[in-house]
Scaffold this motif. Structure first.
Motif, PDB file in Angstrom:
ATOM      1  N   LEU A  80       0.827  -1.212   0.000  1.00  0.00           N
ATOM      2  CA  LEU A  80       0.000   0.000   0.000  1.00  0.00           C
ATOM      3  C   LEU A  80       0.860   1.261   0.000  1.00  0.00           C
ATOM      4  O   LEU A  80       0.604   2.213  -0.729  1.00  0.00           O
ATOM      5  N   VAL A  81       1.888   1.250   0.853  1.00  0.00           N
ATOM      6  CA  VAL A  81       2.740   2.427   0.989  1.00  0.00           C
ATOM      7  C   VAL A  81       3.469   2.729  -0.320  1.00  0.00           C
ATOM      8  O   VAL A  81       3.458   3.867  -0.809  1.00  0.00           O
ATOM      9  N   PHE A  82       4.081   1.709  -0.900  1.00  0.00           N
ATOM     10  CA  PHE A  82       4.859   1.954  -2.117  1.00  0.00           C
ATOM     11  C   PHE A  82       3.952   2.350  -3.292  1.00  0.00           C
ATOM     12  O   PHE A  82       4.321   3.184  -4.107  1.00  0.00           O
ATOM     13  N   LEU A  83       2.734   1.771  -3.322  1.00  0.00           N
ATOM     14  CA  LEU A  83       1.787   2.177  -4.365  1.00  0.00           C
ATOM     15  C   LEU A  83       1.363   3.623  -4.166  1.00  0.00           C
ATOM     16  O   LEU A  83       1.362   4.430  -5.102  1.00  0.00           O
ATOM     17  N   SER A  84       1.041   3.960  -2.902  1.00  0.00           N
ATOM     18  CA  SER A  84       0.580   5.329  -2.611  1.00  0.00           C
ATOM     19  C   SER A  84       1.655   6.345  -2.933  1.00  0.00           C
ATOM     20  O   SER A  84       1.377   7.408  -3.478  1.00  0.00           O
ATOM     21  N   LEU A  85       2.885   6.013  -2.555  1.00  0.00           N
ATOM     22  CA  LEU A  85       3.978   6.964  -2.770  1.00  0.00           C
ATOM     23  C   LEU A  85       4.171   7.272  -4.250  1.00  0.00           C
ATOM     24  O   LEU A  85       4.407   8.408  -4.642  1.00  0.00           O
ATOM     25  N   THR A  86       4.055   6.238  -5.064  1.00  0.00           N
ATOM     26  CA  THR A  86       4.342   6.455  -6.478  1.00  0.00           C
ATOM     27  C   THR A  86       3.116   6.923  -7.268  1.00  0.00           C
ATOM     28  O   THR A  86       3.255   7.651  -8.241  1.00  0.00           O
ATOM     29  N   LEU A  87       1.913   6.526  -6.831  1.00  0.00           N
ATOM     30  CA  LEU A  87       0.722   6.889  -7.616  1.00  0.00           C
ATOM     31  C   LEU A  87       0.081   8.205  -7.181  1.00  0.00           C
ATOM     32  O   LEU A  87      -0.789   8.725  -7.859  1.00  0.00           O
ATOM     33  N   SER A  88       0.519   8.720  -6.035  1.00  0.00           N
ATOM     34  CA  SER A  88      -0.184   9.916  -5.531  1.00  0.00           C
ATOM     35  C   SER A  88       0.359  11.213  -6.134  1.00  0.00           C
ATOM     36  O   SER A  88      -0.096  12.284  -5.786  1.00  0.00           O
ATOM     37  N   ASP A  89       1.348  11.073  -6.999  1.00  0.00           N
ATOM     38  CA  ASP A  89       1.843  12.248  -7.724  1.00  0.00           C
ATOM     39  C   ASP A  89       2.369  13.353  -6.800  1.00  0.00           C
ATOM     40  O   ASP A  89       2.164  14.542  -7.061  1.00  0.00           O
ATOM     41  N   LEU A  90       3.036  12.955  -5.756  1.00  0.00           N
ATOM     42  CA  LEU A  90       3.606  13.949  -4.839  1.00  0.00           C
ATOM     43  C   LEU A  90       4.819  14.595  -5.506  1.00  0.00           C
ATOM     44  O   LEU A  90       5.582  13.926  -6.205  1.00  0.00           O
ATOM     45  N   PRO A  91       4.998  15.887  -5.277  1.00  0.00           N
ATOM     46  CA  PRO A  91       6.156  16.543  -5.892  1.00  0.00           C
ATOM     47  C   PRO A  91       7.437  16.262  -5.114  1.00  0.00           C
ATOM     48  O   PRO A  91       7.390  15.816  -3.966  1.00  0.00           O
ATOM     49  N   VAL A  92       8.569  16.558  -5.742  1.00  0.00           N
ATOM     50  CA  VAL A  92       9.824  16.517  -4.992  1.00  0.00           C
ATOM     51  C   VAL A  92       9.898  17.797  -4.155  1.00  0.00           C
ATOM     52  O   VAL A  92       9.125  18.731  -4.372  1.00  0.00           O
ATOM     53  N   ILE A  93      10.829  17.823  -3.223  1.00  0.00           N
ATOM     54  CA  ILE A  93      10.938  18.998  -2.349  1.00  0.00           C
ATOM     55  C   ILE A  93      11.617  20.144  -3.113  1.00  0.00           C
ATOM     56  O   ILE A  93      12.672  19.959  -3.730  1.00  0.00           O
ATOM     57  N   ASP A  94      10.991  21.315  -3.061  1.00  0.00           N
ATOM     58  CA  ASP A  94      11.537  22.474  -3.794  1.00  0.00           C
ATOM     59  C   ASP A  94      12.460  23.317  -2.924  1.00  0.00           C
ATOM     60  O   ASP A  94      13.468  23.826  -3.397  1.00  0.00           O
ATOM     61  N   ILE A  95      12.083  23.477  -1.666  1.00  0.00           N
ATOM     62  CA  ILE A  95      12.835  24.409  -0.800  1.00  0.00           C
ATOM     63  C   ILE A  95      13.237  23.717   0.497  1.00  0.00           C
ATOM     64  O   ILE A  95      12.440  22.989   1.106  1.00  0.00           O
ATOM     65  N   LEU A  96      14.466  23.962   0.911  1.00  0.00           N
ATOM     66  CA  LEU A  96      14.977  23.414   2.177  1.00  0.00           C
ATOM     67  C   LEU A  96      15.216  24.577   3.134  1.00  0.00           C
ATOM     68  O   LEU A  96      15.985  25.491   2.831  1.00  0.00           O
ATOM     69  N   LYS A  97      14.569  24.509   4.292  1.00  0.00           N
ATOM     70  CA  LYS A  97      14.684  25.624   5.242  1.00  0.00           C
ATOM     71  C   LYS A  97      15.007  25.102   6.642  1.00  0.00           C
ATOM     72  O   LYS A  97      14.430  24.108   7.087  1.00  0.00           O
ATOM     73  N   ILE A  98      15.921  25.773   7.313  1.00  0.00           N
ATOM     74  CA  ILE A  98      16.229  25.411   8.706  1.00  0.00           C
ATOM     75  C   ILE A  98      15.806  26.574   9.590  1.00  0.00           C
ATOM     76  O   ILE A  98      16.102  27.740   9.281  1.00  0.00           O
ATOM     77  N   GLU A  99      15.137  26.252  10.664  1.00  0.00           N
ATOM     78  CA  GLU A  99      14.703  27.275  11.616  1.00  0.00           C
ATOM     79  C   GLU A  99      15.446  27.042  12.929  1.00  0.00           C
ATOM     80  O   GLU A  99      15.357  25.947  13.498  1.00  0.00           O
ATOM     81  N   TYR A 100      16.187  28.035  13.387  1.00  0.00           N
ATOM     82  CA  TYR A 100      16.898  27.907  14.658  1.00  0.00           C
ATOM     83  C   TYR A 100      16.062  28.559  15.758  1.00  0.00           C
ATOM     84  O   TYR A 100      15.682  29.726  15.645  1.00  0.00           O
ATOM     85  N   ILE A 101      15.795  27.780  16.800  1.00  0.00           N
ATOM     86  CA  ILE A 101      14.900  28.233  17.864  1.00  0.00           C
ATOM     87  C   ILE A 101      15.632  28.212  19.203  1.00  0.00           C
ATOM     88  O   ILE A 101      16.334  27.244  19.513  1.00  0.00           O
ATOM     89  N   HIS A 102      15.426  29.258  19.982  1.00  0.00           N
ATOM     90  CA  HIS A 102      15.983  29.264  21.335  1.00  0.00           C
ATOM     91  C   HIS A 102      15.119  28.357  22.208  1.00  0.00           C
ATOM     92  O   HIS A 102      13.912  28.555  22.319  1.00  0.00           O
ATOM     93  N   GLN A 103      15.750  27.350  22.806  1.00  0.00           N
ATOM     94  CA  GLN A 103      14.937  26.328  23.466  1.00  0.00           C
ATOM     95  C   GLN A 103      14.201  26.838  24.708  1.00  0.00           C
ATOM     96  O   GLN A 103      13.117  26.373  25.022  1.00  0.00           O
TER      97      GLN A 103
END
Ligand code: SF4
Length: 373
Positions: free
Chosen positions: A274-297
């Motif tokens: 189910l997972v492998f079918l869903s991943l490939t058939l659901s037409d999800l895009p690749v990741i366009d933007i990579l962002k890191i958020e630094y937070i003061h704990q």
């Protein structure tokens, strides 16, 4: 600030361990040894590889390494690596190796930072969905929970919603790499953005070296996620590495939750399909933007964000180099002379063979020293 500045070198963040506070810390569920544990839907299980406190602070005997012909993957009994293993390796490979060999070295203050980071992650995750704890007794059950999480998140992503704690996995250079993406959402322009949360003990942005390590980590997430949605990750490869039994019936709690989610499955194999079918058939895009958020704990305020350019060739080159160590093709390496400042805050500085050898593994120096005598 200069990378060798006194201000930062005394901090926990500068040690290269701070990012273990991210969601992958929660992922440090030892899937191989699952006997009686629990895992959470929409988040990995709570058990961790955090070290026991009783380990002795001693280095491994050199003769042991000298005679050892198995690869580190075999020596450490690993079926897969975590993305954070590779990003720690990017900080200092030798340090990462000591972390595996001598886990008890982790200082209590670092463990506290990791705990707080994990709590902030959990709080963020609870903003988008509730958590359900599912008792698991086998590694098949633990992976099934991971798959149920993926199946529940795919439709949210398809409808352009926001998801948190998305599990990723895939074979990279012959090794299975596993991780958890903090958050995926779409920007106003409709681009798929990965947002990684990094907690900081002190209210300041990290050094460039730490940022570099973080950039590598999230680039790896994109590398694996993209491969998953492009159908490049196969169930055969996953079974090969994890030695999972796809035909093994799933535990009653996992089956109940699968039913509640609308999935009619009996075994892990059914779920995987189910997972492998869903991943490939659901037409999800690749990741366009990579962002890191630094937070003061302490205050949970955002200290700054970093947009990361994905350099596929560079990422692949680094992965090949790091995997060569894991496959046993080369000795571990410590930091270069220019980065010797990292040793000042390293827990293993007193026993480090690389440092003692002046930047060369002592296993290489020893025969030379004998010859000189
Ligand atoms: S002492 Fe330096 S070279 Fe050795 S493990 Fe620590 S950071 Fe790496």
């Amino acid at each position: 600030m200069a990378e060798n500045g006194e201000e930062e070198t005394g901090s926990v963040e500068a040690s290269g361990f701070s990012d273990l506070s991210d969601s992958e810390l929660l992922e440090y569920l030892d899937l191989e040894d699952t006997q009686e544990s629990s895992a959470s839907l929409s988040k990995p299980g709570p058990s961790s590889e955090l070290p026991g406190k009783d380990d002795k602070l001693t280095s491994l005997p050199k003769w042991k390494r000298g005679l050892d012909v198995s690869s580190p993957m075999e020596r450490f009994h690993l079926k897969h690596l975590y993305v954070t293993d590779l990003s720690t390796q990017d900080w200092c490979e030798q340090q990462m190796v000591y972390g595996k060999e001598l886990p008890g070295f982790l200082a209590p203050e670092k463990a506290a930072v990791l705990d707080t980071g994990a709590s902030i992650h959990l709080a963020r995750e609870l903003e988008v969905h509730d958590l359900v704890t599912i008792p698991t007794t086998t590694k098949e059950d633990a992976w099934a929970v991971k798959f149920l999480n993926i199946l529940s998140m795919i439709p949210v992503l398809q409808s352009e919603g926001r998801i948190r704690e998305f599990p990723v996995f895939g074979e990279v250079e012959g090794v299975l790499l596993v991780g958890v993406i903090d958050e995926l959402h779409y920007t106003a322009k409709g681009e798929l953005e990965l947002a990684e949360l990094k907690t900081r003990r002190r209210p300041m942005l990290p050094l460039e070296a730490q940022k570099k390590k973080d950039c590598f980590q999230i680039s790896l997430y994109k590398y694996i996620f993209d491969a998953m949605v492009q159908g490049k990750v196969t169930s055969a490869s996953l079974i090969h590495h994890t030695k999972l039994c796809p035909d093994k019936p799933l535990g009653p709690s996992v089956l109940r939750h699968a039913r509640q989610g609308g999935f009619s499955v009996k075994s892990l194999g059914d779920l995987m399909e189910l997972v492998f079918l869903s991943l490939t058939l659901s037409d999800l895009p690749v990741i366009d933007i990579l962002k890191i958020e630094y937070i003061h704990q302490e205050t949970a305020t955002v200290l700054g964000t970093e947009i990361v350019a994905f350099e596929e060739k560079e990422v692949r080159g680094k992965v090949q180099h790091y995997m060569a160590y894991w496959m046993g093709h080369r000795e571990p390496q410590g930091v270069d002379v220019e980065e010797a400042w990292k040793c000042r805050t390293c827990n293993y500085a007193d026993i480090c063979e690389w440092r003692k050898g002046g930047g060369v593994p002592s296993s290489i120096l020893e025969p030379l020293a004998k010859k000189v005598k």
